[in-house]
Design an enzyme around this catalytic site. Structure first.
Site, PDB file in Angstrom:
ATOM      1  N   GLY A 199       0.831  -1.211   0.000  1.00 55.89           N
ATOM      2  CA  GLY A 199       0.000   0.000   0.000  1.00 55.89           C
ATOM      3  C   GLY A 199       0.860   1.253   0.000  1.00 55.89           C
ATOM      4  O   GLY A 199       1.863   1.316   0.697  1.00 55.89           O
TER       5      GLY A 199
ATOM      6  N   ARG B  47       1.326  -5.113  -5.956  1.00 56.20           N
ATOM      7  CA  ARG B  47       1.356  -6.361  -5.193  1.00 56.20           C
ATOM      8  C   ARG B  47       1.792  -7.441  -6.175  1.00 56.20           C
ATOM      9  O   ARG B  47       1.506  -7.352  -7.359  1.00 56.20           O
ATOM     10  CB  ARG B  47      -0.013  -6.625  -4.577  1.00 56.20           C
ATOM     11  CG  ARG B  47      -0.348  -5.508  -3.576  1.00 56.20           C
ATOM     12  CD  ARG B  47      -1.387  -5.857  -2.550  1.00 56.20           C
ATOM     13  NE  ARG B  47      -1.240  -5.021  -1.361  1.00 56.20           N
ATOM     14  CZ  ARG B  47      -1.842  -3.833  -1.166  1.00 56.20           C
ATOM     15  NH1 ARG B  47      -2.629  -3.328  -2.085  1.00 56.20           N
ATOM     16  NH2 ARG B  47      -1.648  -3.168  -0.044  1.00 56.20           N
TER      17      ARG B  47
ATOM     18  N   ASP C  88       4.024  -4.394   6.430  1.00 58.05           N
ATOM     19  CA  ASP C  88       4.243  -5.720   6.977  1.00 58.05           C
ATOM     20  C   ASP C  88       4.511  -6.781   5.892  1.00 58.05           C
ATOM     21  O   ASP C  88       5.475  -7.540   5.977  1.00 58.05           O
ATOM     22  CB  ASP C  88       2.963  -6.060   7.749  1.00 58.05           C
ATOM     23  CG  ASP C  88       3.147  -7.212   8.658  1.00 58.05           C
ATOM     24  OD1 ASP C  88       3.962  -7.103   9.578  1.00 58.05           O
ATOM     25  OD2 ASP C  88       2.486  -8.255   8.438  1.00 58.05           O
TER      26      ASP C  88
ATOM     27  N   THR D  58       3.899   2.812   5.863  1.00 60.35           N
ATOM     28  CA  THR D  58       2.491   2.399   5.958  1.00 60.35           C
ATOM     29  C   THR D  58       1.717   3.397   6.815  1.00 60.35           C
ATOM     30  O   THR D  58       2.233   3.853   7.837  1.00 60.35           O
ATOM     31  CB  THR D  58       2.345   0.980   6.574  1.00 60.35           C
ATOM     32  OG1 THR D  58       0.978   0.783   6.950  1.00 60.35           O
ATOM     33  CG2 THR D  58       3.206   0.778   7.802  1.00 60.35           C
TER      34      THR D  58
ATOM     35  N   ASP E 202      -0.750   2.645   8.526  1.00 60.99           N
ATOM     36  CA  ASP E 202      -1.386   1.932   9.645  1.00 60.99           C
ATOM     37  C   ASP E 202      -0.604   1.986  10.956  1.00 60.99           C
ATOM     38  O   ASP E 202      -1.150   1.683  12.011  1.00 60.99           O
ATOM     39  CB  ASP E 202      -1.585   0.451   9.280  1.00 60.99           C
ATOM     40  CG  ASP E 202      -2.447   0.279   8.048  1.00 60.99           C
ATOM     41  OD1 ASP E 202      -3.265   1.177   7.782  1.00 60.99           O
ATOM     42  OD2 ASP E 202      -2.293  -0.737   7.343  1.00 60.99           O
TER      43      ASP E 202
ATOM     44  N   ASP F 297       1.481  -0.094  12.069  1.00 57.43           N
ATOM     45  CA  ASP F 297       1.348  -1.394  12.731  1.00 57.43           C
ATOM     46  C   ASP F 297       2.637  -2.210  12.742  1.00 57.43           C
ATOM     47  O   ASP F 297       2.590  -3.424  12.882  1.00 57.43           O
ATOM     48  CB  ASP F 297       0.211  -2.207  12.071  1.00 57.43           C
ATOM     49  CG  ASP F 297       0.456  -2.427  10.585  1.00 57.43           C
ATOM     50  OD1 ASP F 297       1.382  -1.819  10.026  1.00 57.43           O
ATOM     51  OD2 ASP F 297      -0.285  -3.216   9.977  1.00 57.43           O
TER      52      ASP F 297
ATOM     53  N   ARG G 250      -5.937  -1.636   8.970  1.00 59.33           N
ATOM     54  CA  ARG G 250      -5.806  -3.093   8.853  1.00 59.33           C
ATOM     55  C   ARG G 250      -6.226  -3.703  10.195  1.00 59.33           C
ATOM     56  O   ARG G 250      -7.348  -3.504  10.609  1.00 59.33           O
ATOM     57  CB  ARG G 250      -4.391  -3.480   8.431  1.00 59.33           C
ATOM     58  CG  ARG G 250      -4.323  -4.882   7.914  1.00 59.33           C
ATOM     59  CD  ARG G 250      -3.636  -5.040   6.596  1.00 59.33           C
ATOM     60  NE  ARG G 250      -2.220  -4.751   6.661  1.00 59.33           N
ATOM     61  CZ  ARG G 250      -1.361  -5.109   5.704  1.00 59.33           C
ATOM     62  NH1 ARG G 250      -1.781  -5.781   4.656  1.00 59.33           N
ATOM     63  NH2 ARG G 250      -0.097  -4.797   5.783  1.00 59.33           N
TER      64      ARG G 250
HETATM   65  P1  ADP Z   1       2.163  -4.147   2.673  1.00 61.00           P
HETATM   66  O1  ADP Z   1       3.629  -4.134   2.441  1.00 61.00           O
HETATM   67  O2  ADP Z   1       1.560  -2.785   2.532  1.00 61.00           O
HETATM   68  O3  ADP Z   1       1.796  -4.859   3.947  1.00 61.00           O
HETATM   69  P2  ADP Z   1       1.170  -6.474   1.136  1.00 61.00           P
HETATM   70  O4  ADP Z   1       0.806  -7.252   2.346  1.00 61.00           O
HETATM   71  O5  ADP Z   1       0.180  -6.438   0.026  1.00 61.00           O
HETATM   72  O6  ADP Z   1       1.497  -4.942   1.453  1.00 61.00           O
HETATM   73  O7  ADP Z   1       2.556  -7.055   0.566  1.00 61.00           O
HETATM   74  C1  ADP Z   1       3.173  -6.473  -0.546  1.00 61.00           C
HETATM   75  C2  ADP Z   1       3.933  -7.517  -1.319  1.00 61.00           C
HETATM   76  O8  ADP Z   1       4.949  -8.092  -0.492  1.00 61.00           O
HETATM   77  C3  ADP Z   1       3.127  -8.715  -1.816  1.00 61.00           C
HETATM   78  O9  ADP Z   1       2.383  -8.425  -2.979  1.00 61.00           O
HETATM   79  C4  ADP Z   1       4.222  -9.725  -2.063  1.00 61.00           C
HETATM   80  O10 ADP Z   1       4.856  -9.487  -3.297  1.00 61.00           O
HETATM   81  C5  ADP Z   1       5.206  -9.433  -0.932  1.00 61.00           C
HETATM   82  N1  ADP Z   1       4.963 -10.381   0.154  1.00 61.00           N
HETATM   83  C6  ADP Z   1       4.024 -10.321   1.131  1.00 61.00           C
HETATM   84  N2  ADP Z   1       4.051 -11.432   1.899  1.00 61.00           N
HETATM   85  C7  ADP Z   1       5.028 -12.227   1.399  1.00 61.00           C
HETATM   86  C8  ADP Z   1       5.549 -13.518   1.713  1.00 61.00           C
HETATM   87  N3  ADP Z   1       5.064 -14.223   2.739  1.00 61.00           N
HETATM   88  N4  ADP Z   1       6.551 -14.015   0.947  1.00 61.00           N
HETATM   89  C9  ADP Z   1       7.053 -13.306  -0.075  1.00 61.00           C
HETATM   90  N5  ADP Z   1       6.599 -12.104  -0.438  1.00 61.00           N
HETATM   91  C10 ADP Z   1       5.608 -11.553   0.274  1.00 61.00           C
END
Ligand code: ADP
Length: 326
Positions: free
Chosen positions: A14, A75, A106, A129, A131, A133, A175
């Site tokens: 995000g 993503r 996260d 972020t 959030d 968090d 979140r």
């Molecule tokens: P944020 O970073 O805002 O929390 P997301 O949770 O959508 O956003 O995660 C962003 C990107 O990080 C995902 O689209 C993916 O490419 C990568 N990612 C998230 N979790 C994992 C994971 N367990 N293993 C590998 N890559 C991950």
């Protein structure tokens, strides 16, 4: 800087206001230290598909005041697979990138941690972020701007709430965390915040009504953190309509406007400090850490801690909100 000549930088997940200030700070600090910088577009997706451009100081001119991220964000499911990450690694090698700064939340830092371990690749994360968090840092890039946006929106909604003597449930992002709802409620003088952190302890809505939150007021504003745990503003409003039909209830979901806009001075300074600290971290031979701020000092937080631990809310704030909303 042991073995590091070129730093790649990407934003992922995000978007958050202040990400551009962070990109600028990483780029300029790295160049200042004699390093090359490469901008990777669209997060891990662009890393796999090779959307990479060398950045000079001019590439980051005039961006400190802009919301969003000039590097775009995305993503990427493919990065969650070992094959996807292997591709990403080969692209990094082709470009001569030998360290990475990942700005994101996260999920992005979880991906960074897995990748760094799998390929023994130096990565430093910046908490980007709204959030707030992430564990190990008092605040995250974008949080202050989002909080100010929420405050301005609630100030406006209050005019209608007061004029029509209504009860408003205003849903804010976060979140699974209640930082925006709780601090937003205090900043805007709302009656209450319904947050996931205490949803399993008490029925916050019942408590609110039992406390007679409308005894002394004809209008009320309640901030609700979007979360399956709180049920969200819509579900709470439906419940009130059923159980207390005399209340004139309305819902406002602030949505994506909370992510946008020019970053506050606080977020610009935070992002600038953190971006510079990311380059310092590599100089200190640090890797697999997130840059945090604790009591206004820069700290290095191991990825494992930042991601795995739940960041607790400050219970004093809940108490303050309760005392001030009588
Ligand atoms: P944020 O970073 O805002 O929390 P997301 O949770 O959508 O956003 O995660 C962003 C990107 O990080 C995902 O689209 C993916 O490419 C990568 N990612 C998230 N979790 C994992 C994971 N367990 N293993 C590998 N890559 C991950």
């Amino acid at each position: 800087m042991p073995g590091i000549n070129c730093i790649g930088i990407l934003t992922s997940g995000g978007d958050a206001p202040g990400m551009n200030a962070a990109i600028r700070a990483v780029t300029r600090s790295a160049i200042y230290s004699g390093l090359k910088v490469k901008g990777i577009y669209r997060g891990y997706k662009g890393l796999i598909t090779d959307e990479i451009v060398e950045f000079k100081t001019q590439n980051v001119s005039n961006i400190i005041q802009m919301g969003g991220t000039i590097l775009k964000t995305a993503r990427c499911k493919e990065f969650e697979t070992p094959e996807g990450r292997r591709l990403a690694y080969s692209v990094l090698k082709e470009h001569g990138i030998d360290a990475l700064v990942v700005i994101g939340g996260d999920g992005s830092l979880t991906g960074a941690r897995i990748f760094a371990t799998e390929f023994n690749f130096p990565i430093v994360g910046l908490p980007g972020t709204i959030d707030n968090d992430l564990y190990g840092t008092d605040t995250t890039i974008g949080y202050d701007t989002a909080l100010n946006t929420i405050m301005e929106c609630v100030d406006k909604i209050r005019d209608t709430a007061t004029s029509h003597e209504r009860l408003f449930f205003i849903e804010v992002m976060g979140r699974d965390a209640g930082f925006l709802a709780l601090n937003g409620a205090i900043a805007s003088g709302a009656e209450a915040a319904i947050i996931p952190e205490i949803s399993t302890e008490v029925d916050q809505l019942a408590e609110l009504i039992q406390n007679g939150f409308r005894k002394s007021k004809n209008s009320s504003i309640v901030l609700v953190a979007e979360s399956p745990v709180t049920g969200g503003a819509m579900a709470l409003a439906e419940r009130v309509k059923k159980e207390y039909p005399t209340y004139d209830v309305r819902v406002s979901i602030l949505g994506h406007l909370q992510r946008g806009g020019s970053p506050t001075a606080h977020d610009r300074i935070l992002a600038s400090r953190m971006g510079a600290a990311a380059v310092d971290a590599f100089l200190d031979d640090q890797r697999n850490v997130m840059i945090g701020v604790k009591n206004d000092e820069i700290v290095y937080v191991p990825f494992a801690k930042a991601i795995k631990n739940d960041k607790p809310i400050n219970r004093d704030l809940l108490n303050t909100l309760r005392r001030l909303s009588i």
